[in-house]
Write an enzyme that holds these catalytic residues in place. Structure first.
Site, PDB file in Angstrom:
ATOM      1  N   GLY A 202       0.731  -1.195  -0.028  1.00  0.00           N
ATOM      2  CA  GLY A 202       0.008   0.137  -0.031  1.00  0.00           C
ATOM      3  C   GLY A 202       0.930   1.177   0.187  1.00  0.00           C
ATOM      4  O   GLY A 202       2.000   1.149   0.302  1.00  0.00           O
ATOM      5  N   PRO A 203       0.063   2.433  -0.067  1.00  0.00           N
ATOM      6  CA  PRO A 203       0.944   3.637  -0.253  1.00  0.00           C
ATOM      7  C   PRO A 203       1.581   3.977   1.045  1.00  0.00           C
ATOM      8  O   PRO A 203       1.263   3.197   2.102  1.00  0.00           O
ATOM      9  CB  PRO A 203      -0.085   4.631  -0.578  1.00  0.00           C
ATOM     10  CG  PRO A 203      -1.297   3.862  -0.720  1.00  0.00           C
ATOM     11  CD  PRO A 203      -1.122   2.446  -0.519  1.00  0.00           C
ATOM     12  N   PRO A 204       2.663   4.801   1.452  1.00  0.00           N
ATOM     13  CA  PRO A 204       3.151   5.201   2.465  1.00  0.00           C
ATOM     14  C   PRO A 204       2.210   5.799   3.502  1.00  0.00           C
ATOM     15  O   PRO A 204       1.276   6.385   3.104  1.00  0.00           O
ATOM     16  CB  PRO A 204       4.237   6.355   1.951  1.00  0.00           C
ATOM     17  CG  PRO A 204       4.322   6.504   0.442  1.00  0.00           C
ATOM     18  CD  PRO A 204       3.117   5.852   0.128  1.00  0.00           C
ATOM     19  N   GLY A 205       2.318   5.568   4.767  1.00  0.00           N
ATOM     20  CA  GLY A 205       1.754   6.250   5.572  1.00  0.00           C
ATOM     21  C   GLY A 205       0.590   5.647   6.097  1.00  0.00           C
ATOM     22  O   GLY A 205      -0.487   6.026   6.658  1.00  0.00           O
TER      23      GLY A 205
ATOM     24  N   GLY B 289       0.068   2.630   7.549  1.00  0.00           N
ATOM     25  CA  GLY B 289      -0.116   2.064   8.868  1.00  0.00           C
ATOM     26  C   GLY B 289       0.701   0.548   8.831  1.00  0.00           C
ATOM     27  O   GLY B 289       0.457  -0.272   9.615  1.00  0.00           O
ATOM     28  N   LYS B 290       1.484   0.283   7.576  1.00  0.00           N
ATOM     29  CA  LYS B 290       1.884  -1.017   7.411  1.00  0.00           C
ATOM     30  C   LYS B 290       3.102  -1.308   8.647  1.00  0.00           C
ATOM     31  O   LYS B 290       2.877  -2.332   9.335  1.00  0.00           O
ATOM     32  CB  LYS B 290       2.841  -1.081   5.965  1.00  0.00           C
ATOM     33  CG  LYS B 290       1.806  -1.008   4.762  1.00  0.00           C
ATOM     34  CD  LYS B 290       2.337  -1.094   3.583  1.00  0.00           C
ATOM     35  CE  LYS B 290       3.522   0.106   3.196  1.00  0.00           C
ATOM     36  NZ  LYS B 290       2.899   1.244   3.187  1.00  0.00           N
ATOM     37  N   THR B 291       3.888  -0.412   8.704  1.00  0.00           N
ATOM     38  CA  THR B 291       4.762  -0.480   9.938  1.00  0.00           C
ATOM     39  C   THR B 291       4.310  -0.693  11.350  1.00  0.00           C
ATOM     40  O   THR B 291       4.640  -1.449  11.985  1.00  0.00           O
ATOM     41  CB  THR B 291       5.957   0.480   9.855  1.00  0.00           C
ATOM     42  OG1 THR B 291       6.191   0.873   8.524  1.00  0.00           O
ATOM     43  CG2 THR B 291       7.228   0.366  10.589  1.00  0.00           C
TER      44      THR B 291
ATOM     45  N   SER C  36      -3.209   3.482 -19.014  1.00  0.00           N
ATOM     46  CA  SER C  36      -4.601   4.022 -18.498  1.00  0.00           C
ATOM     47  C   SER C  36      -4.861   5.285 -18.827  1.00  0.00           C
ATOM     48  O   SER C  36      -5.707   5.890 -18.544  1.00  0.00           O
ATOM     49  CB  SER C  36      -4.293   3.637 -17.038  1.00  0.00           C
ATOM     50  OG  SER C  36      -3.754   4.596 -16.468  1.00  0.00           O
TER      51      SER C  36
ATOM     52  N   LYS D  33      -7.090   5.280  -7.473  1.00  0.00           N
ATOM     53  CA  LYS D  33      -7.445   6.535  -8.284  1.00  0.00           C
ATOM     54  C   LYS D  33      -8.645   7.272  -7.704  1.00  0.00           C
ATOM     55  O   LYS D  33      -8.736   8.514  -8.142  1.00  0.00           O
ATOM     56  CB  LYS D  33      -7.734   6.048  -9.844  1.00  0.00           C
ATOM     57  CG  LYS D  33      -6.130   5.653 -10.361  1.00  0.00           C
ATOM     58  CD  LYS D  33      -6.466   4.756 -11.895  1.00  0.00           C
ATOM     59  CE  LYS D  33      -5.189   4.607 -12.372  1.00  0.00           C
ATOM     60  NZ  LYS D  33      -5.380   3.873 -13.583  1.00  0.00           N
TER      61      LYS D  33
HETATM   62  P1  ADP Z   1       3.865   2.648   6.389  1.00  0.00           P
HETATM   63  O1  ADP Z   1       4.568   1.750   6.968  1.00  0.00           O
HETATM   64  O2  ADP Z   1       2.784   2.213   5.636  1.00  0.00           O
HETATM   65  O3  ADP Z   1       4.569   3.566   5.560  1.00  0.00           O
HETATM   66  P2  ADP Z   1       3.471   3.782   9.020  1.00  0.00           P
HETATM   67  O4  ADP Z   1       3.067   2.347   9.606  1.00  0.00           O
HETATM   68  O5  ADP Z   1       4.636   4.495   9.320  1.00  0.00           O
HETATM   69  O6  ADP Z   1       3.071   3.430   7.504  1.00  0.00           O
HETATM   70  O7  ADP Z   1       2.197   4.848   9.397  1.00  0.00           O
HETATM   71  C1  ADP Z   1       2.443   6.281   9.729  1.00  0.00           C
HETATM   72  C2  ADP Z   1       1.757   6.636  10.790  1.00  0.00           C
HETATM   73  O8  ADP Z   1       0.488   6.609  10.746  1.00  0.00           O
HETATM   74  C3  ADP Z   1       1.969   5.987  12.153  1.00  0.00           C
HETATM   75  O9  ADP Z   1       2.056   6.594  13.165  1.00  0.00           O
HETATM   76  C4  ADP Z   1       0.889   4.898  12.330  1.00  0.00           C
HETATM   77  O10 ADP Z   1       0.648   4.762  13.764  1.00  0.00           O
HETATM   78  C5  ADP Z   1      -0.337   5.904  11.709  1.00  0.00           C
HETATM   79  N1  ADP Z   1      -1.463   5.149  11.192  1.00  0.00           N
HETATM   80  C6  ADP Z   1      -1.692   4.609   9.960  1.00  0.00           C
HETATM   81  N2  ADP Z   1      -2.699   3.838   9.660  1.00  0.00           N
HETATM   82  C7  ADP Z   1      -3.382   3.949  11.060  1.00  0.00           C
HETATM   83  C8  ADP Z   1      -4.485   3.280  11.456  1.00  0.00           C
HETATM   84  N3  ADP Z   1      -5.140   2.632  10.721  1.00  0.00           N
HETATM   85  N4  ADP Z   1      -4.850   3.418  12.997  1.00  0.00           N
HETATM   86  C9  ADP Z   1      -3.951   4.205  13.473  1.00  0.00           C
HETATM   87  N5  ADP Z   1      -2.909   4.936  13.097  1.00  0.00           N
HETATM   88  C10 ADP Z   1      -2.680   4.594  11.922  1.00  0.00           C
END
Ligand code: ADP
Length: 793
Positions: free
Chosen positions: A371-374, A376-378, A694, A737
């Protein structure tokens, strides 16, 4: 045998010949000795009668004849047991030896051949013929003598038993026979060889013979010398080393280093014994330790081995804290830390459930969060670790090209290290961490090997119980590790890797979700981190909405969190400075904290134009909208593309152009026009080449708009591939999109009919606010997006 007579030692006259030309002398048998003329030799006289005979001869101031025995073993001596040639000798004083027997020093005088025995009892008396030596000087003889002297000199040099003077005597001898006798008496010869030389009457022949023997002797001596030198060198080297080592030991001892080293060795021993390593690495460690003990502490190898042992000992081998098994507890943790993400959470709980039922059969799954950055993957990975009660470690693979970075360098390299996987395992400290491999879609491949291949080995449940790292050199068990990989895209992940993983998608969030995440998680966390938790500060919902819309433009919530943090910092500073606390963050106050808005949803304000169409792209950061611009100018019908365009985009442009030509009549375009105009297509930043096709319908729309001089509706965004006949084909990334279109304030989205199924993934709220029109042909696109009135110009 010594002997070098320059002058006569004893004042004794040589025997005088009788009338028959023979001399009459006492014969003394010699045991194992041949005395040469002029040479001196000590004799041991055993028979009592001989002693008496010598005394008598000496009383008469007479010489005696010494003849060697052929056989010294028999007691009874007969004339037949004696050689027939002997040497007339003058004798010194008789000396009785303490251990029995009598010794006497003899000096040879002349060669004598025994002619007949005239008395055999109690001692021998013979008649003998004296050999008168004779030769005529000759150049060859001089040369022969010189050669002999040279050889002899070398002999003396090599043979420590010969005194230096021997060489000087030889140098002064000027008769060949004498020289031969001198040399012969010093050589190491058998009795027979000596006797033969004695019986060789011709002096020159004798010298030749001696020369040969001398050569042989020299060879032996040289060989001996060589062997001795080698032995000596060997001994010297060993001694030198030993000596240096001893010195070093003393120095180290003085410095206290040896003790430290010893202490370290003892510590290592203890650590190996106490470690939970399996047999293999334990053997290895013991072997390395044994090597280490043999080395002096200062050698560079010591450091290398020690580092290696540290790695072996520091790696987790067995310890395994009990997994958290309580499902409800785990579910609580996941929910408490993350909003939404139902699929991912569900998968984790399923895994835990199966594990409870069949703990031994269960292989750890390998999840791939895409998925895109941010999104919540990490942070979900961290929560999973917490829910399972395990360690969390992560390593980024972005830009890794060298296989050795994953799998380590062999120890033969200077500065070799284990690869990232083993390094990370050491960091984890347990054998079963949750192990996150970030950015596996950004792995490189080049001449240094394929890092994906070594990753495969780490991730393959069939073989990762014996993962091999080049540095470690013993296999390491990764089978209990819970691997999670992350990626922004699926398509760049090597196929073989993808096969082994279970993909869980992390779609971008819609605004509503972002608001909830901000309210429930981001804001409380940031307030807490900034020490503002107890100050009763509230963010108004509308303010958060504006941050989402105007200060961030993203699929995830990373920047949203950053902006919130920025506000918290400003608020914290006020508190710290003692100024009155601000309790509410309102839309109006945002400008004060964050400056002017960064992203203004411009589209709605944007004017409709000719030759500009709004496309939807699928990018690294999720989805995005992009404007495709086409202009025409007088020319020869060429097509030019600029901006971030790949080959695929070229094809799309060609397809769009071909379609337009084929529809020239319906579109009221003069077919000649194509040959009179150059067409320039431009894609502004952000649109990525990979998703080229596309953009097909968007491109065609802009192109036709430019050709027919009719405006395009800017608030209609679209995505779809185009065929030469104008059919619209489905595309990927629909959810991203459409969310991007929604974020950007687009009203209407044109979507390929065959993408209809993807709409189930779109949040209801978004669908309510957008008009989605499913299209099958380019004609429908034109109908929806191309305005009818011609531009007045
Ligand atoms: P990724 O690894 O996908 O790039 P991160 O895990 O670093 O993203 O997420 C970025 C920030 O957003 C983190 O502080 C994370 O806790 C928060 N965040 C993202 N998704 C959620 C969610 N579904 N619920 C609560 N916090 C989230």
């Amino acid at each position: 045998m010594i002997g070098h007579g320059i002058h006569d030692l004893y004042n004794v006259q040589d025997a005088v010949a009788d009338s028959d030309g023979l001399i009459n002398v006492v014969l003394i048998p010699l045991a194992g000795v041949v005395v040469f003329p002029k040479m001196i030799a000590p004799l041991l006289i055993k028979r009592e009668h001989d002693v008496a005979a010598i005394s008598e001869a000496q009383a008469n101031q007479a010489t005696v004849l010494g003849v060697a025995q052929r056989d010294i073993s028999s007691d009874k001596l007969e004339p037949g047991q004696l050689f027939s040639w002997g040497t007339e000798m003058a004798l010194g004083r008789l000396m009785h030896m303490p251990e029995g027997g009598t010794s006497v020093l003899a000096q040879g005088r002349r060669r004598v051949e025994v002619v007949k025995f005239i008395q055999t009892e109690p001692y021998f008396r013979v008649k003998g013929r004296v050999l008168e030596e004779d030769y005529s000087p000759h150049r060859e003889i001089t040369a022969l003598m010189r050669v002999t002297k040279n050889l002899f000199r070398r002999c003396v040099e090599f043979n420590p038993q010969l005194p230096e003077e021997a060489q000087v005597y030889a140098f002064n001898v000027n008769e060949p026979g004498w020289l031969a006798d001198l040399v012969a008496s010093t050589l190491n010869l058998l009795l027979n060889e000596r006797q033969e030389l004695l019986e060789t009457c011709d002096p020159v022949e004798r010298l030749r013979h001696v020369n040969t023997l001398l050569g042989r002797e020299l060879e032996v001596l040289e060989l001996e010398e060589r062997i001795q030198t080698q032995v000596r060198e060997e001994v010297d080297r060993n001694q030198r080393e030993h000596y240096l080592r001893e010195q070093m030991r003393v120095i180290q001892h003085e410095l206290g280093e040896a003790d430290i080293f010893q202490q370290e060795l003892t510590d290592l021993r203890k650590r190996i014994d106490a470690s939970t390593m399996p047999d293999d690495p334990r053997d290895k460690a013991n072997k390395e330790l044994a090597r280490l003990m043999m080395l002096p502490p200062m050698t560079p190898e010591v450091g290398i081995i020690r580092t290696y042992l540290d790695w072996l000992l520091d790696l987790p081998w067995q310890d395994r804290p009990d997994d958290q098994q309580d499902l409800r507890h785990a579910a609580n943790i996941l929910d408490a830390e993350h909003y939404g993400l139902p699929k991912a959470k569900e998968r984790i709980l399923e895994h835990m459930a199966v594990r409870q039922l069949a703990p031994d059969k269960m292989r750890s799954p390998i999840l791939c969060f895409v998925g895109p950055p941010g999104t919540g993957k990490t942070s979900l990975g961290k929560s999973i670790a917490k829910a399972l009660g395990r360690e969390f470690v992560r390593v980024s693979l972005g830009g890794v090209r060298d296989e050795a970075e994953i799998r380590g360098h062999r120890r033969t390299y200077i500065g070799a290290m284990p690869g990232r996987i083993i390094q990370t395992m050491r960091r984890a400290g347990t054998t079963n961490p949750v192990f996150m491999l970030d950015e596996i879609d950004k792995l490189g491949v080049d001449f240094r090997g394929d890092p994906a291949a070594s990753l495969l080995e780490a991730l393959d449940p069939e073989q990762n119980n014996a993962y091999s790292d080049h540095y470690l050199d013993v296999s390491y068990d990764l089978s209990r590790v819970f691997f999670i990989t992350t990626a922004n895209y699926l398509d760049t992940i090597p196929e073989a890797l993808l096969d082994r993983m279970e993909v869980i998608e992390f779609p971008g969030y819609i605004e509503e979700e972002k608001l909830s995440i901000a309210k429930l998680f981001l804001i409380p966390r940031q307030l807490d981190q900034h020490g503002l938790a107890d100050h009763g500060i509230r963010f108004e919902e509308e303010a958060i909405q504006i941050i989402c819309r105007e200060y961030t433009y993203e699929a995830g919530v990373r920047n949203l969190e950053r902006e919130i943090a920025k506000i918290c910092r400003k608020l914290a500073r006020r508190v710290a400075e003692g100024r009155p606390t601000i309790k509410r963050v309102t839309p109006k106050s945002l400008g004060k904290y964050l400056g002017p808005p960064q992203f203004i949803p411009m589209l709605t304000e944007e004017e409709d134009e000719i030759g500009v169409a709004t496309g939807l792209a699928w990018t690294e950061a999720g989805g995005d909208i992009m404007a495709i611009e086409v202009t025409m100018m007088p020319g020869k019908g060429s097509l030019m593309l600029t901006g971030q365009l790949g080959e695929v985009m070229q094809e799309s442009a060609q397809a769009a152009l071909s379609y337009t030509r084929s529809r020239a009549a319906q579109l009221a375009i003069d077919p000649e026009e194509f040959d009179r105009l150059d067409i320039h297509v431009h894609l502004p930043e952000g649109a990525i080449a990979k998703d080229g096709p596309s953009a097909g319908i968007t491109l065609a729309l802009a192109l036709i708009s430019a050709l027919v001089q009719r405006k395009v509706r800017r608030d209609v965004a679209m995505t779809g591939e185009i065929t030469l006949r104008g059919r619209v084909l489905p595309v990927g990334g629909v959810r991203e999109k459409i969310l991007a279109a929604h974020r950007a304030g687009v009203r209407t989205v044109l979507l390929p009919k065959r993408n209809e199924k993807d709409l189930t993934e779109i949040p209801k709220r978004v669908l309510k606010e957008l008009t989605i029109i499913l299209v099958k042909t380019m004609d429908e696109v034109l109908e929806q997006a191309l305005l009818s009135e011609k531009d007045p110009e």
